[in-house]
Scaffold this active site. Sequence first.
Site, mmCIF file in Angstrom:
data_model
loop_
_atom_site.group_PDB
_atom_site.id
_atom_site.type_symbol
_atom_site.label_atom_id
_atom_site.label_comp_id
_atom_site.label_asym_id
_atom_site.label_seq_id
_atom_site.Cartn_x
_atom_site.Cartn_y
_atom_site.Cartn_z
ATOM 1 N N GLU A 263 0.871 -1.183 0.000
ATOM 2 C CA GLU A 263 0.000 0.000 0.000
ATOM 3 C C GLU A 263 0.899 1.222 0.000
ATOM 4 O O GLU A 263 1.511 1.550 1.007
ATOM 5 C CB GLU A 263 -0.896 0.011 1.248
ATOM 6 C CG GLU A 263 -1.852 -1.152 1.342
ATOM 7 C CD GLU A 263 -2.815 -1.209 0.184
ATOM 8 O OE1 GLU A 263 -2.935 -0.219 -0.573
ATOM 9 O OE2 GLU A 263 -3.451 -2.249 0.007
ATOM 10 N N CYS A 297 -2.450 8.816 3.228
ATOM 11 C CA CYS A 297 -2.178 8.429 1.840
ATOM 12 C C CYS A 297 -3.401 8.705 0.967
ATOM 13 O O CYS A 297 -3.289 8.772 -0.248
ATOM 14 C CB CYS A 297 -1.715 6.984 1.743
ATOM 15 S SG CYS A 297 -2.854 5.850 2.455
HETATM 16 C C1 UN1 Z 1 -3.610 5.779 5.168
HETATM 17 O O1 UN1 Z 1 -3.508 6.998 5.087
HETATM 18 O O2 UN1 Z 1 -2.594 5.041 5.041
HETATM 19 O O3 UN1 Z 1 -9.449 6.122 4.060
HETATM 20 C C2 UN1 Z 1 -4.871 5.058 5.467
HETATM 21 C C3 UN1 Z 1 -8.847 6.725 4.945
HETATM 22 C C4 UN1 Z 1 -8.520 5.984 6.220
HETATM 23 C C5 UN1 Z 1 -7.279 5.167 6.057
HETATM 24 C C6 UN1 Z 1 -6.101 5.914 5.487
HETATM 25 N N1 UN1 Z 1 -9.633 5.129 6.556
HETATM 26 O O4 UN1 Z 1 -8.519 7.903 4.839
#
Ligand code: UN1
Length: 532
Positions: A263, A297
């Site tokens: 990821e 992310c």
């Molecule tokens: C991340 O930033 O690695 O969808 C995960 C989202 C959160 C998870 C983010 N539930 O923004």
Amino acid sequence: MSQVETSQPEARTKTFGNLIDNREVMSEQTFSSRNSSELSDVLGLFPEATEEQVREACRVAQGAFKGWSKTPAPVRGELIGGVGRALEREKEALSRLATREMGKTLKEARGDVQEAIDTCHFFQSEGRRLYGQTVPSEMPNKELLTYRRPLGVVGIVTAGNFPVAVPAWKLIPALLTGNTVVWKPSEDAPACAYALVKLMHEAGLPAGVLNLVFGGGKGAAGEHLISMMDEGLLNKFAFTGSTAVGREIGAIAGRNLLHPTLELGGKNPLVVMRDADLDNAVGGALWASFGTGGQRCTSAGNIIVDAPVYDDFKARFLEATKTIKIGDPNKFGDVLYGPFINERFFTRWLEHYDWGREDGATLLYGGGRVTPEAKPTGFVGDPEASFYGWPTVWEGVTKDMRQFQTEVFGPTINLVKVDGIGEAIEAANAVAYGLSSAIYTNNRLWAHRFKEEIQAGMTSINNSTTGAEAHMPFGGVKGSGNGTRESGIWVIENYTYWQGVNDDVSGTLQLAQMDTAYIEPQAEVDVSDLFA
Ligand code: UN1
């Protein structure tokens, strides 16, 4: 936030160990975990696990695999349910720890922990499913069956921005499906990791099933764990972090014929069309851009605005940006975002100001680090206690510019003007990433086209780029990953392999494809002849 210890730590600072075989294992070298909002506040000292300690953790996990994989899946599921209950009980304390350690707001930290609880609830009952199939055989007195089998020992490396939820996305399904684990968490959130593993051990995980090793990435525990693939001690690797590191892990996994879960980064587009509800779009764009200080992310990277509403959107968005409340989330409950998770992220984020100037973008708002002399009107508290960044807005950003293409992982957003849905989708797809995406429109055809043509693993219609629910497939395409998915039923594919079983009870050698007794067709029937 992590820091290499240079001065003598205060006597009352507690030193924690790695958790190998459910025992505390100390290392000679340590690093400190500090309050991201106030660097003078030390949470604890954590070990820099040596290569030999990481290897030992893998061997222990190998040893625990047989017993754990033979534990019936519903029993493993009930244990995961126990982890969920322990997390519910400790939700407030763990959320406050996450806020203190990595600097997200308490509301977000509670969401982070809740996502782990949701994951436990989901996988508690998955222990009673984990279905295989019974498949008809082409032979009589023969049965075909499929079984999901665990892979073995899983190496996990995670980032610090979701210190509870994202590790749980990996740990929970890996363990539920019967694997054992060695986890190296981010050096920015070791205290959260320690607390999480303690709660998982409390729920009854047998010794050696879940092992925790601490330390840095490059040249340290993270790299040691990755290198265990080459030593044949790991059967699976799962990683959340940068695309560059993901590529290296992918290469090492590839030469060992392992399929890693990766990821990676994102540069997520949020499109605002001419017919959008602009209040809703501004609210969504503001949160997607600046929530968590842009350190998700799934944070928005480029806001792509349809020409007829560009000026209106820009005016409203800027007005809202100027009133954002920023500061120490431990002290002020109503800030939108807090500090950078670490100095390294802050320094890297600062670079993009040079890119913007050199590449010819226009800075509409924002100015690097928040200081006592230069702070946004909504800043509260002491800016010098840590690294805080101005909310930053650029316009005139085009596809060839570095800041259009590169993930900056901070409170920065680019406004990109386009004309119509075709140009909007083209701009949205013009990055090397494909994690999340969003469109604001009430035109069903435009929303449909976006959903179908966007190159992204996740798409929101009239909602932010962030906020995936815990039981939906999470992951990206292009530079955002290798197609693996976390969460929900989809993640199970990544922690199990399929075994196909032929069970022949006929007592004779029946050869598939060769001895199959198909029924011979009769003479051909000509329908027009029948009624001539
Ligand atoms: C991340 O930033 O690695 O969808 C995960 C989202 C959160 C998870 C983010 N539930 O923004």
